[in-house]
Design an enzyme around this catalytic site. Structure first.
Site, PDB file in Angstrom:
ATOM      1  N   ASN A  43       0.793  -1.230   0.000  1.00 26.76           N
ATOM      2  CA  ASN A  43       0.000   0.000   0.000  1.00 26.76           C
ATOM      3  C   ASN A  43       0.826   1.281   0.000  1.00 26.76           C
ATOM      4  O   ASN A  43       0.306   2.367  -0.260  1.00 26.76           O
ATOM      5  CB  ASN A  43      -0.943   0.006   1.203  1.00 26.76           C
ATOM      6  CG  ASN A  43      -0.207  -0.107   2.534  1.00 26.76           C
ATOM      7  OD1 ASN A  43       0.760  -0.882   2.646  1.00 26.76           O
ATOM      8  ND2 ASN A  43      -0.653   0.625   3.541  1.00 26.76           N
ATOM      9  N   GLY A  88       5.161   3.174  -0.072  1.00 29.26           N
ATOM     10  CA  GLY A  88       6.606   3.055  -0.153  1.00 29.26           C
ATOM     11  C   GLY A  88       7.086   2.079  -1.197  1.00 29.26           C
ATOM     12  O   GLY A  88       6.620   2.054  -2.345  1.00 29.26           O
ATOM     13  N   ARG A 129      -2.761  -4.083   6.173  1.00 30.84           N
ATOM     14  CA  ARG A 129      -3.676  -4.153   7.318  1.00 30.84           C
ATOM     15  C   ARG A 129      -4.991  -3.433   7.026  1.00 30.84           C
ATOM     16  O   ARG A 129      -6.058  -3.905   7.394  1.00 30.84           O
ATOM     17  CB  ARG A 129      -3.012  -3.567   8.557  1.00 30.84           C
ATOM     18  CG  ARG A 129      -1.980  -4.483   9.203  1.00 30.84           C
ATOM     19  CD  ARG A 129      -1.574  -3.974  10.570  1.00 30.84           C
ATOM     20  NE  ARG A 129      -0.695  -4.909  11.255  1.00 30.84           N
ATOM     21  CZ  ARG A 129       0.624  -4.838  11.246  1.00 30.84           C
ATOM     22  NH1 ARG A 129       1.228  -3.875  10.561  1.00 30.84           N
ATOM     23  NH2 ARG A 129       1.356  -5.723  11.905  1.00 30.84           N
ATOM     24  N   ASP A 150      -3.402  -8.972   7.962  1.00 32.54           N
ATOM     25  CA  ASP A 150      -2.300  -8.848   8.916  1.00 32.54           C
ATOM     26  C   ASP A 150      -1.519 -10.154   8.828  1.00 32.54           C
ATOM     27  O   ASP A 150      -2.023 -11.213   9.207  1.00 32.54           O
ATOM     28  CB  ASP A 150      -2.851  -8.634  10.326  1.00 32.54           C
ATOM     29  CG  ASP A 150      -1.759  -8.451  11.372  1.00 32.54           C
ATOM     30  OD1 ASP A 150      -0.598  -8.796  11.089  1.00 32.54           O
ATOM     31  OD2 ASP A 150      -2.070  -7.993  12.481  1.00 32.54           O
ATOM     32  N   GLY A 170       6.838  -5.407   6.496  1.00 33.60           N
ATOM     33  CA  GLY A 170       7.898  -5.307   7.494  1.00 33.60           C
ATOM     34  C   GLY A 170       7.652  -4.182   8.475  1.00 33.60           C
ATOM     35  O   GLY A 170       7.008  -3.184   8.144  1.00 33.60           O
ATOM     36  N   TYR A 230      15.452  -6.429  13.909  1.00 34.30           N
ATOM     37  CA  TYR A 230      15.224  -6.217  12.479  1.00 34.30           C
ATOM     38  C   TYR A 230      16.295  -6.911  11.640  1.00 34.30           C
ATOM     39  O   TYR A 230      15.984  -7.607  10.655  1.00 34.30           O
ATOM     40  CB  TYR A 230      15.207  -4.713  12.189  1.00 34.30           C
ATOM     41  CG  TYR A 230      14.861  -4.348  10.771  1.00 34.30           C
ATOM     42  CD1 TYR A 230      13.542  -4.378  10.323  1.00 34.30           C
ATOM     43  CD2 TYR A 230      15.845  -3.949   9.866  1.00 34.30           C
ATOM     44  CE1 TYR A 230      13.218  -4.035   9.011  1.00 34.30           C
ATOM     45  CE2 TYR A 230      15.533  -3.597   8.566  1.00 34.30           C
ATOM     46  CZ  TYR A 230      14.216  -3.643   8.143  1.00 34.30           C
ATOM     47  OH  TYR A 230      13.907  -3.302   6.848  1.00 34.30           O
ATOM     48  N   ILE A 280      16.737   4.005   1.150  1.00 32.64           N
ATOM     49  CA  ILE A 280      15.868   4.365   0.037  1.00 32.64           C
ATOM     50  C   ILE A 280      15.016   5.575   0.426  1.00 32.64           C
ATOM     51  O   ILE A 280      14.562   5.685   1.577  1.00 32.64           O
ATOM     52  CB  ILE A 280      14.938   3.183  -0.328  1.00 32.64           C
ATOM     53  CG1 ILE A 280      15.755   1.911  -0.594  1.00 32.64           C
ATOM     54  CG2 ILE A 280      14.074   3.541  -1.529  1.00 32.64           C
ATOM     55  CD1 ILE A 280      16.704   1.981  -1.762  1.00 32.64           C
TER      56      ILE A 280
END
Length: 241
Positions: A18, A20, A41, A55, A84, A147, A180
């Protein structure tokens, strides 16, 4: 050419599609003629894609989302596991909840989606599984133990999948973006951005379309002999790792 190629392309799922990098991946796959379902989500999606609320930390939602995607677009042939989250803090301050959230989303969510998608890929003897990793998965980053560990584990998952189902025409790869330009980096102070740029051989941040183009290639027929690979899109930041 298979029965699902041609004008209508292939059936693709992008998690976290959705915004980026995910939204850019959706756009790139749509431009290549694929039928794209975007999981998020909230269920919102870029124009042209089918938005499905999901989810990835919830197994029942993953199953329901795949069923909805398949009802609309046919058996899934391309999976981009892009969802992520981050919960950054130094290890002495990191609690179990912060560790678990990142692992359940970035790693276990990717596992759930890959397992579900491989079902139809094995039947069709064709499939592309692409995980969105990160340069810090192998390079490391202070304050990102959770992460970094989750992204490093995707490499082992892709390589194990390659050995397990590669003989059935299914590839599994990791695209590892560096720094990025996204909404997250847009709010950073100029001096922080300058520090990033100084450490990157290319001397600049990447753009989402550069990541998306790499994913689109790995999703194509032309990438059928690439599997178990980690493809960096980081301007040279992580070379040798």
């Amino acid at each position: 050419m298979t029965e699902t190629e041609g004008v209508s392309g292939r059936s693709a799922v992008v998690t976290g599609g959705n915004k980026g990098i995910g939204a850019a991946i959706v756009a790139a796959l749509l431009a290549d003629g694929h039928r794209v379902a975007s999981f998020s989500r909230g269920g919102d999606a870029p124009e042209g894609a089918l938005g499905i609320a999901c989810d990835v930390t919830d197994a029942a939602q993953v199953e329901a989302a795949f069923k909805a995607a398949e009802e609309a677009h046919g058996p899934v042939e391309i999976l981009v596991a892009n969802s992520g989250v981050t919960k950054d803090t130094l290890i002495l301050r990191m609690n179990d909840a912060e560790w678990d959230l990142v692992m359940n989303t970035n790693l276990k969510g990717a596992f759930r989606c890959a397992k579900r998608a491989s079902r139809s890929m094995l039947r069709k003897r064709w499939g592309r599984i692409i995980f969105t990793g990160s340069v810090v998965g192998l390079y490391g980053s202070p304050g990102q133990v959770n992460y970094s560990a989750s992204k490093a584990a995707l490499v082992g998952m892709a390589r194990s999948l390659t050995r397990e189902i590669g003989s059935r025409g299914v590839t599994a790869n990791v695209v590892a973006p560096g720094f990025i330009e996204t909404d997250m980096t847009a709010v950073l102070p100029d001096e922080v951005i300058a520090g990033y740029q100084a450490s990157i051989p290319a001397g600049r941040l990447g753009v989402v379309d550069e990541v998306a183009a790499t994913v689109a290639f790995l999703a194509s027929d032309k990438a059928g002999y690439i599997s178990g690979a980690v493809i960096p899109v980081d301007g040279g930041l992580g070379m040798g790792h």
